[in-house]
Design a protein around this motif. Structure first.
Motif, short mmCIF file in Angstrom:
data_model
loop_
_atom_site.label_atom_id
_atom_site.label_comp_id
_atom_site.label_asym_id
_atom_site.label_seq_id
_atom_site.Cartn_x
_atom_site.Cartn_y
_atom_site.Cartn_z
N PHE A 3 -9.89 -3.49 -22.14
CA PHE A 3 -10.75 -4.68 -22.08
C PHE A 3 -12.20 -4.23 -22.00
N SER A 4 -13.08 -4.96 -22.71
CA SER A 4 -14.49 -4.58 -22.71
C SER A 4 -15.27 -5.22 -21.58
N ASN A 5 -14.74 -6.33 -21.00
CA ASN A 5 -15.52 -7.06 -19.99
C ASN A 5 -14.71 -7.40 -18.75
N ARG A 6 -13.71 -6.57 -18.42
CA ARG A 6 -12.89 -6.82 -17.25
C ARG A 6 -12.87 -5.59 -16.35
N TRP A 7 -13.09 -5.83 -15.04
CA TRP A 7 -13.04 -4.77 -14.05
C TRP A 7 -12.03 -5.13 -12.97
N ARG A 8 -11.49 -4.08 -12.37
CA ARG A 8 -10.49 -4.26 -11.32
C ARG A 8 -10.97 -3.61 -10.02
N ALA A 9 -11.01 -4.40 -8.97
CA ALA A 9 -11.35 -3.89 -7.64
C ALA A 9 -10.07 -3.79 -6.82
N THR A 10 -9.94 -2.71 -6.09
CA THR A 10 -8.76 -2.48 -5.25
C THR A 10 -9.21 -2.19 -3.83
N VAL A 11 -8.52 -2.78 -2.87
CA VAL A 11 -8.85 -2.54 -1.48
C VAL A 11 -7.56 -2.44 -0.67
N GLU A 12 -7.50 -1.48 0.23
CA GLU A 12 -6.40 -1.37 1.19
C GLU A 12 -6.96 -1.65 2.57
N VAL A 13 -6.23 -2.48 3.32
CA VAL A 13 -6.73 -2.91 4.62
C VAL A 13 -5.64 -2.78 5.67
N LYS A 14 -6.08 -2.69 6.92
CA LYS A 14 -5.17 -2.68 8.06
C LYS A 14 -5.52 -3.88 8.94
N PRO A 15 -4.79 -4.99 8.81
CA PRO A 15 -5.10 -6.17 9.63
C PRO A 15 -4.75 -5.94 11.09
N VAL A 16 -5.27 -6.78 11.95
CA VAL A 16 -4.91 -6.80 13.36
C VAL A 16 -3.69 -7.70 13.51
N ALA A 17 -2.68 -7.24 14.22
CA ALA A 17 -1.45 -8.00 14.38
C ALA A 17 -1.74 -9.39 14.94
N ASN A 18 -1.12 -10.39 14.32
CA ASN A 18 -1.21 -11.79 14.75
C ASN A 18 -2.62 -12.34 14.73
N GLN A 19 -3.49 -11.76 13.90
CA GLN A 19 -4.86 -12.23 13.74
C GLN A 19 -5.15 -12.43 12.25
N VAL A 20 -6.10 -13.31 11.95
CA VAL A 20 -6.50 -13.55 10.57
C VAL A 20 -7.66 -12.63 10.21
N MET A 21 -7.48 -11.87 9.15
CA MET A 21 -8.51 -10.96 8.66
C MET A 21 -9.18 -11.61 7.45
N ALA A 45 0.85 -1.18 0.00
CA ALA A 45 0.00 0.00 0.00
C ALA A 45 0.90 1.24 0.00
N SER A 46 0.61 2.19 -0.89
CA SER A 46 1.51 3.33 -1.07
C SER A 46 0.73 4.60 -1.35
N ASP A 47 1.30 5.72 -0.92
CA ASP A 47 0.74 7.03 -1.21
C ASP A 47 1.41 7.70 -2.40
N ASP A 48 2.27 6.97 -3.10
CA ASP A 48 3.01 7.54 -4.22
C ASP A 48 2.02 7.93 -5.32
N SER A 103 5.47 4.10 1.11
CA SER A 103 4.66 2.99 1.60
C SER A 103 3.93 3.36 2.89
N LYS A 104 2.83 2.67 3.14
CA LYS A 104 2.02 2.89 4.33
C LYS A 104 2.24 1.72 5.29
N PRO A 105 3.05 1.90 6.32
CA PRO A 105 3.32 0.81 7.26
C PRO A 105 2.04 0.26 7.88
N GLY A 106 1.95 -1.05 7.96
CA GLY A 106 0.79 -1.70 8.58
C GLY A 106 -0.39 -1.91 7.66
N LEU A 107 -0.30 -1.38 6.42
CA LEU A 107 -1.41 -1.55 5.48
C LEU A 107 -1.01 -2.53 4.36
N GLU A 108 -2.01 -3.18 3.79
CA GLU A 108 -1.80 -4.08 2.66
C GLU A 108 -2.78 -3.74 1.56
#
Length: 523
Positions: free
Chosen positions: A483-501, A425-428, A437-442
């Motif tokens: 592309f006529s029939n392709r879409w792209r979804a983007t998501v940035e997340v902040k997980p909890v340390a040592n946990q499954v998101m 994850a980046s603010d560039d 880069s944004k520490p802690g984000l994916e």
């Protein structure tokens, strides 16, 4: 029942000393007209599916004495096996191009000696084992097997050219089919017990098989499953259809002991790395996997897609459902350039799809993802785990269809996931630069494709994404340029340390979902 009561005594007590099956009374030899006369058989016995079920239920009341392989059996390792081949003149149904069957001897990978029978006109006869059924060097350990360790290790159905097989059974309750492009990949199992837990799992074994001709060039495979905690019988009506392998399976299973986790419709595959975790790969090839996702068709009709992952630790994900319609481990990516492997051809690996044929009730599809550092481990598993405790005495009667093929057996949703990628994850504002880069984000990027997206205007479409924990910082959806029939979804997340998101997302226009549901786990 005292501890000295063994399986031989049980057979005598049930009056079926020659072949397993309640009510299988001795009879005169029958003329097996379709069976090659070069094979030797035992006496004929009456046989029926109901009789086999009844026998298994009686067997469940007695303990299982697990055979201990001898050093001679364990000496039949890979190097020994490559020097052993079935004699062509001993092939079962040798003149039938759809059913020609060859057999494996007992070996290190399949150390339990199997009994194999042929069924015709309601009667079965045991196919008698001998080392002269095989071509093997004079010093082969095959010729040194103790009498009580002699037996078959499995069997396979041959293609008409006799060079390859299209379905094979060997070892525990494992079996696999080659699919449309004559390329093996993932496997199926009859049953899983305590798979993915901290203690070792139990591997029940198909100990006896009965083979019978079925209409339309099919074969019915009956199998007896045995283990310390379970007894079961399986009837698998198997045939080829347009290059696919289809198996209609009925199973009756009864627990001898209470187990912690019981799995049906078990599939095992391999995922080392793909586009979603390519940084973990140490190989020159872009991707290495037999399957790249778990497809789910829920009891309510929702279509789900969960990309596979090679985590650093073993992980089990559970997808609760009631009367699921089906699920499968799928290789959606069929582009050779994405693998660049002209030896193992991962783009040709078959899919395996399970469709339920009766009500399975409440439970969950469990996805097991174990850590691996190579392509030789089956580190992926998928199975149905019924709700409630799997107690001693529980009986399960399930019916399902397995289809092995290189496409997907159901029409794809109007739009579906074709790629999942992860990154920084980046603010560039210009490109990706670690200094921004944004520490802690994916960041996760998901590509969808399909007719529902064809020439769709950008306005009004959103990527609806939720998480069980952590924070969703940003999400968007946009058509992919060019592309006529392709879409792209983007998501940035902040997980909890040592946990499954756990993430869940889909494309939406107005009040309507216009894609299948994408699932993913981080952490």
């Amino acid at each position: 029942m005292n501890a000295s009561f063994n399986r031989r005594q049980m057979l005598v007590a049930l009056g079926i000393a020659t072949v397993a099956g309640a009510g299988f009374k001795g009879n005169s030899l029958f003329a097996a007209s379709s069976v090659d006369s070069n094979l030797r058989f035992g006496k004929a016995q009456n046989f029926s599916w109901k009789g086999l079920q009844a026998y298994a239920m009686e067997l469940s009341h007695h303990p299982y004495n697990q055979p201990k392989p001898s050093p001679e059996v364990m000496a039949i390792d890979y190097n020994a096996m490559v020097k052993i081949s079935w004699r062509d003149d001993k092939t079962l149904w040798a003149n039938d191009p759809e059913r020609a069957t060859r057999f494996f001897p007992v070996n290190r990978a399949a150390p339990v000696p199997l009994k194999i029978y042929v069924v015709e006109n309601g009667q079965s006869r045991e196919m008698l084992f001998s080392d002269d059924l095989f071509n093997a060097p004079t010093d082969s350990p095959l010729h040194k097997l103790p009498k009580d360790q002699m037996g078959f290790g499995g069997f396979r159905f041959m293609n008409p050219d006799r060079m390859h097989d299209w379905l094979a059974f060997m070892g525990a309750s494992y079996f696999r089919a080659a699919g449309d492009q004559d390329q093996y990949g993932l496997s199926a199992r009859g049953l899983a017990i305590d798979t993915g837990l901290s203690h070792p799992e139990e591997f029940p074994v198909f100990t006896r098989f009965w083979l019978e001709e079925a209409p339309n060039n099919g074969i019915i495979i009956y199998a007896l499953l045995e283990g310390p905690s379970v007894v079961g019988v399986y009837r698998m009506t198997t045939y080829q259809k347009n290059g696919h392998v289809v198996q209609d399976i009925d199973c009756t299973v009864k627990l001898r002991k209470t187990v912690e986790r019981l799995g049906f419709g078990v599939m095992t595959s391999m995922f080392w790395y793909g586009e979603n975790n390519h940084r973990s790969g140490k190989d020159w090839r872009p991707e290495v996997h037999d399957s790249d996702g778990l497809a789910l068709w829920t009891g309510k009709g929702e279509r789900l897609w969960r990309p596979l992952e090679n985590h650093e630790v073993t992980r089990v994900s559970s997808f609760s459902d009631i009367n699921p319609k089906g699920w499968g481990l799928i290789q959606r990516d069929r582009n050779f350039d994405h693998y660049q492997d002209d030896n193992f051809f991962y783009e040709k690996r078959p899919n395996l799809w399970l469709e339920t044929r009766n009500n399975w009730g409440a439970g969950a599809v469990n996805l097991l993802e174990m850590a691996t550092k190579g392509e030789t481990d089956d580190n992926i598993g998928a199975m149905w785990v019924p709700a409630g405790q799997a107690k001693a005495g529980n009986r399960y009667d399930l019916s399902y269809r397995l289809t092995w093929l290189n496409s997907e057996p159901l029409p794809k949703p109007s739009s579906y996931v074709i790629d999942t990628r992860t990154g920084m994850a980046s603010d560039d504002p210009v490109g990706q630069d670690e200094r921004w880069s944004k520490p802690g984000l994916e960041k996760i990027v998901v590509d969808f494709e399909g007719s529902a997206l064809a020439n769709l205007p950008r306005e009004g479409v959103e990527f609806v994404v939720t998480a069980n924990q952590g924070q969703i910082i940003y999400s968007s959806a946009a058509p992919v340029a060019g592309f006529s029939n392709r879409w792209r979804a983007t998501v940035e997340v902040k997980p909890v340390a040592n946990q499954v998101m756990e993430l869940r997302g889909y494309l939406k226009k107005g009040n309507n979902a216009i894609s299948e549901t994408w699932l993913y786990a981080i952490g």
